[in-house]
Design a protein around this motif. Structure first.
Motif, mmCIF file in Angstrom:
data_model
loop_
_atom_site.group_PDB
_atom_site.id
_atom_site.type_symbol
_atom_site.label_atom_id
_atom_site.label_comp_id
_atom_site.label_asym_id
_atom_site.label_seq_id
_atom_site.Cartn_x
_atom_site.Cartn_y
_atom_site.Cartn_z
ATOM 1 N N ILE A 225 18.566 -26.255 -26.573
ATOM 2 C CA ILE A 225 18.389 -27.634 -26.090
ATOM 3 C C ILE A 225 18.884 -27.772 -24.646
ATOM 4 O O ILE A 225 19.993 -27.334 -24.313
ATOM 5 C CB ILE A 225 19.191 -28.630 -26.975
ATOM 6 C CG1 ILE A 225 18.831 -28.498 -28.463
ATOM 7 C CG2 ILE A 225 19.047 -30.057 -26.459
ATOM 8 C CD1 ILE A 225 17.627 -29.227 -28.939
ATOM 9 N N ASN A 226 18.068 -28.394 -23.810
ATOM 10 C CA ASN A 226 18.479 -28.768 -22.449
ATOM 11 C C ASN A 226 18.378 -30.282 -22.318
ATOM 12 O O ASN A 226 17.409 -30.881 -22.801
ATOM 13 C CB ASN A 226 17.540 -28.160 -21.404
ATOM 14 C CG ASN A 226 17.463 -26.655 -21.515
ATOM 15 O OD1 ASN A 226 18.477 -25.978 -21.593
ATOM 16 N ND2 ASN A 226 16.250 -26.117 -21.532
ATOM 17 N N PHE A 227 19.366 -30.878 -21.669
ATOM 18 C CA PHE A 227 19.335 -32.320 -21.398
ATOM 19 C C PHE A 227 19.265 -32.518 -19.880
ATOM 20 O O PHE A 227 20.160 -32.036 -19.165
ATOM 21 C CB PHE A 227 20.592 -33.003 -21.921
ATOM 22 C CG PHE A 227 20.755 -32.955 -23.423
ATOM 23 C CD1 PHE A 227 19.910 -33.693 -24.254
ATOM 24 C CD2 PHE A 227 21.761 -32.199 -24.010
ATOM 25 C CE1 PHE A 227 20.075 -33.663 -25.639
ATOM 26 C CE2 PHE A 227 21.930 -32.179 -25.392
ATOM 27 C CZ PHE A 227 21.085 -32.908 -26.209
ATOM 28 N N ILE A 228 18.260 -33.229 -19.411
ATOM 29 C CA ILE A 228 18.099 -33.419 -17.963
ATOM 30 C C ILE A 228 18.043 -34.911 -17.660
ATOM 31 O O ILE A 228 17.077 -35.602 -18.037
ATOM 32 C CB ILE A 228 16.814 -32.719 -17.457
ATOM 33 C CG1 ILE A 228 16.884 -31.210 -17.771
ATOM 34 C CG2 ILE A 228 16.636 -32.920 -15.957
ATOM 35 C CD1 ILE A 228 15.988 -30.747 -18.841
ATOM 36 N N SER B 189 17.641 -39.486 -32.066
ATOM 37 C CA SER B 189 17.199 -39.100 -33.414
ATOM 38 C C SER B 189 16.565 -37.716 -33.425
ATOM 39 O O SER B 189 16.817 -36.921 -34.334
ATOM 40 C CB SER B 189 16.217 -40.142 -33.961
ATOM 41 O OG SER B 189 16.915 -41.346 -34.229
ATOM 42 N N LEU B 190 15.733 -37.418 -32.422
ATOM 43 C CA LEU B 190 15.049 -36.114 -32.450
ATOM 44 C C LEU B 190 16.031 -34.958 -32.280
ATOM 45 O O LEU B 190 15.942 -33.957 -32.988
ATOM 46 C CB LEU B 190 13.936 -36.054 -31.387
ATOM 47 C CG LEU B 190 13.146 -34.738 -31.362
ATOM 48 C CD1 LEU B 190 12.512 -34.426 -32.725
ATOM 49 C CD2 LEU B 190 12.068 -34.770 -30.279
ATOM 50 N N VAL B 191 16.982 -35.109 -31.373
ATOM 51 C CA VAL B 191 17.913 -33.992 -31.180
ATOM 52 C C VAL B 191 18.730 -33.767 -32.458
ATOM 53 O O VAL B 191 18.977 -32.623 -32.862
ATOM 54 C CB VAL B 191 18.780 -34.183 -29.908
ATOM 55 C CG1 VAL B 191 19.849 -35.240 -30.067
ATOM 56 C CG2 VAL B 191 19.450 -32.871 -29.543
ATOM 57 N N LYS C 5 28.354 -37.457 -28.144
ATOM 58 C CA LYS C 5 28.268 -37.181 -29.588
ATOM 59 C C LYS C 5 27.000 -36.422 -29.971
ATOM 60 O O LYS C 5 26.927 -35.867 -31.062
ATOM 61 C CB LYS C 5 28.404 -38.461 -30.403
ATOM 62 C CG LYS C 5 27.296 -39.461 -30.266
ATOM 63 C CD LYS C 5 27.516 -40.578 -31.292
ATOM 64 C CE LYS C 5 26.482 -41.671 -31.134
ATOM 65 N NZ LYS C 5 26.550 -42.668 -32.170
ATOM 66 N N TYR C 6 26.010 -36.381 -29.068
ATOM 67 C CA TYR C 6 24.780 -35.643 -29.383
ATOM 68 C C TYR C 6 24.784 -34.227 -28.811
ATOM 69 O O TYR C 6 23.823 -33.487 -28.998
ATOM 70 C CB TYR C 6 23.555 -36.414 -28.866
ATOM 71 C CG TYR C 6 23.391 -37.744 -29.554
ATOM 72 C CD1 TYR C 6 23.004 -37.812 -30.889
ATOM 73 C CD2 TYR C 6 23.651 -38.937 -28.887
ATOM 74 C CE1 TYR C 6 22.888 -39.030 -31.541
ATOM 75 C CE2 TYR C 6 23.530 -40.165 -29.522
ATOM 76 C CZ TYR C 6 23.154 -40.198 -30.853
ATOM 77 O OH TYR C 6 23.035 -41.396 -31.493
ATOM 78 N N VAL C 7 25.835 -33.871 -28.092
ATOM 79 C CA VAL C 7 25.872 -32.567 -27.439
ATOM 80 C C VAL C 7 26.618 -31.559 -28.302
ATOM 81 O O VAL C 7 27.652 -31.880 -28.883
ATOM 82 C CB VAL C 7 26.559 -32.679 -26.051
ATOM 83 C CG1 VAL C 7 26.572 -31.328 -25.339
ATOM 84 C CG2 VAL C 7 25.854 -33.723 -25.188
ATOM 85 N N GLN C 8 26.062 -30.349 -28.381
ATOM 86 C CA GLN C 8 26.727 -29.272 -29.130
ATOM 87 C C GLN C 8 26.914 -28.065 -28.236
ATOM 88 O O GLN C 8 26.237 -27.928 -27.209
ATOM 89 C CB GLN C 8 25.870 -28.875 -30.340
ATOM 90 C CG GLN C 8 26.003 -29.844 -31.479
ATOM 91 C CD GLN C 8 25.335 -29.343 -32.754
ATOM 92 O OE1 GLN C 8 24.865 -28.219 -32.844
ATOM 93 N NE2 GLN C 8 25.306 -30.211 -33.746
#
Ligand code: NCD
Length: 300
Positions: A181-184, A168-170, A194-197
Motif C-alpha cells: 500500500i502507498n498513500f499519496i 474502508s477499502l484499505v 489508524k489506517y497505516v500499518q
C-alpha cells in the motif's frame, strides 16, 4: 441480523463469499434480474448528496424483484423538525425490510443499527466509512487481478483524510496477502494514523515511480464539504490532476479507479485510455449491492 456498518467487520472468507455472490448476481443481472426479493422493501435514507450509491442500491433492489421507499432531502424529513435519528430509524425500519443510510455524522450507521428492527447498510457516514463502496471496489480489483494470489501494489491518491471510501477499502485490503500500500496526499489531508500499518509507504508527491509501478491507483476527490476553512480546500483542490500523459505512464494492465464524482482530478481525456476503470467500477455497484441485499435478507 447482519448489518453492514464497517469494512472492519469482514474476514477473508466472508469477502470471498461476497465477491462470488456479486459474480453470480452479475450473471443474474445480465439475464434480466430475479424475483428473489419479491415483497421486500428497501428504504433509502440519504441525508447527504448521492447519485451512484443510492441509485445503485435502488436499482439492485428492483433487479432482485423488490421495491423501494426513499427519503433524499433532509429538508423534507422530520429530522429538520428536530427528530432524532433513533426515532426515525425505529419508524422507518417498521416500514421496510432493509434500511440504507447516508449521513454526515461519523457513527450514524452504527447508531441506527442499535435502534433498527431490520438490517442497516452504511452508505457513508461523514468522513468515517463507506463499506459497500469498498466492496464494489474490491470486486473491481477481483475482476482484474488474481486477488490474494499475485502481488499487487495499490496507491491511494488525493484526499485520504476525509475520503471515507479510502478508509474502508484499505481496511478491506488488509485481509489479502501480497498487497503493498502507498498513500499519496498533501500533509494536510494525509491518511489518518489508524489506517497505516508497518510496510506502507507515505508520500506527498505523485512521482513517476508510483505511476509506473502501481497495479491499482485509487484516486479520490478533495472532499470540499468536509473542510473547516474554504481557503484550505482552494489551495489543495488541484493537488493532483490525472491527465493522459500521467496515465500513459501506468502499466498496460494497471487500473485507475475513482469512487466518483470526479471534479478536476481526472481529465475527461483520460476516459478513453485502457487504464480508466472508474465507470466500470461504478457499474459494479449494482451486482455488488444485489449480493449485499441478498446476504442481509438471508437468501444465501
Ligand atoms: C464517494 C462518497 O460519497 O464518499 N462517492 C460515492 O459514494 N461513490 C466519494 C466522494 O463523494 O468523493
Amino acid at each position: 441480523m447482519l448489518h453492514i456498518l464497517s469494512a472492519s467487520q469482514f474476514n477473508q472468507k466472508e469477502l470471498y463469499e461476497i465477491l462470488n455472490l456479486a459474480h453470480e448476481m452479475e450473471i443474474i443481472l445480465n439475464k434480466g434480474g430475479s424475483e428473489m426479493a419479491r415483497g421486500k422493501i428497501l428504504a433509502t435514507l440519504f441525508y447527504e448528496p448521492s447519485t451512484r450509491t443510492r441509485l445503485s442500491f435502488e436499482s439492485a433492489m428492483i433487479r432482485l424483484g423488490g421495491k423501494i421507499i426513499s427519503e433524499t432531502d433532509v429538508n423534507f424529513s422530520s429530522i429538520t423538525k428536530g427528530e432524532v435519528l433513533q426515532d426515525t430509524i425505529r419508524i422507518v425500519s417498521g416500514y421496510s425490510d432493509i434500511v440504507a443510510i447516508r449521513s454526515k455524522t461519523v457513527g450514524d450507521a452504527q447508531l441506527a443499527s442499535q435502534y433498527s428492527s431490520v438490517p442497516i447498510l452504511n452508505g457513508g457516514d461523514g468522513a468515517g466509512e463507506h463499506p459497500t463502496q469498498a466492496l464494489l471496489d474490491l470486486y473491481t480489483i477481483f475482476k482484474q487481478f488474481k486477488l490474494g494470489k499475485e502481488t499487487l501494489e495499490v496507491s491511494f491518491v488525493g484526499d485520504l483524510k476525509y475520503g471515507r471510501t479510502v478508509h474502508s477499502l484499505v481496511t478491506i485490503l488488509r485481509n489479502f496477502e501480497g498487497i503493498k500500500i502507498n498513500f499519496i496526499a498533501p500533509t494536510e489531508i494525509a491518511i489518518p494514523e489508524k489506517y497505516v500499518q508497518q510496510g506502507d509507504k507515505i508520500f506527498t508527491d505523485l512521482s513517476d515511480e508510483i505511476l509506473k509501478k502501481s497495479d491499482v491507483i485509487y484516486d479520490t476527490r478533495i472532499q470540499k464539504e468536509r473542510f473547516e476553512e474554504f481557503s484550505d480546500y482552494e489551495r489543495l483542490k488541484e493537488a493532483f490532476v490525472f491527465d493522459p500523459e500521467k496515465v500513459n505512464k501506468m502499466k498496460d494492465r494497471a487500473i485507475l479507479m475513482h469512487p466518483l464524482p470526479r471534479v478536476n482530478e481526472i481529465l475527461q481525456t483520460v476516459d478513453v485510455l485502457p487504464q480508466a476503470k472508474y465507470f466500470e467500477q461504478a457499474q459494479n455497484g449494482v451486482p455488488t449491492r444485489m449480493a449485499l441485499i441478498a446476504k442481509v435478507l438471508d437468501f444465501f
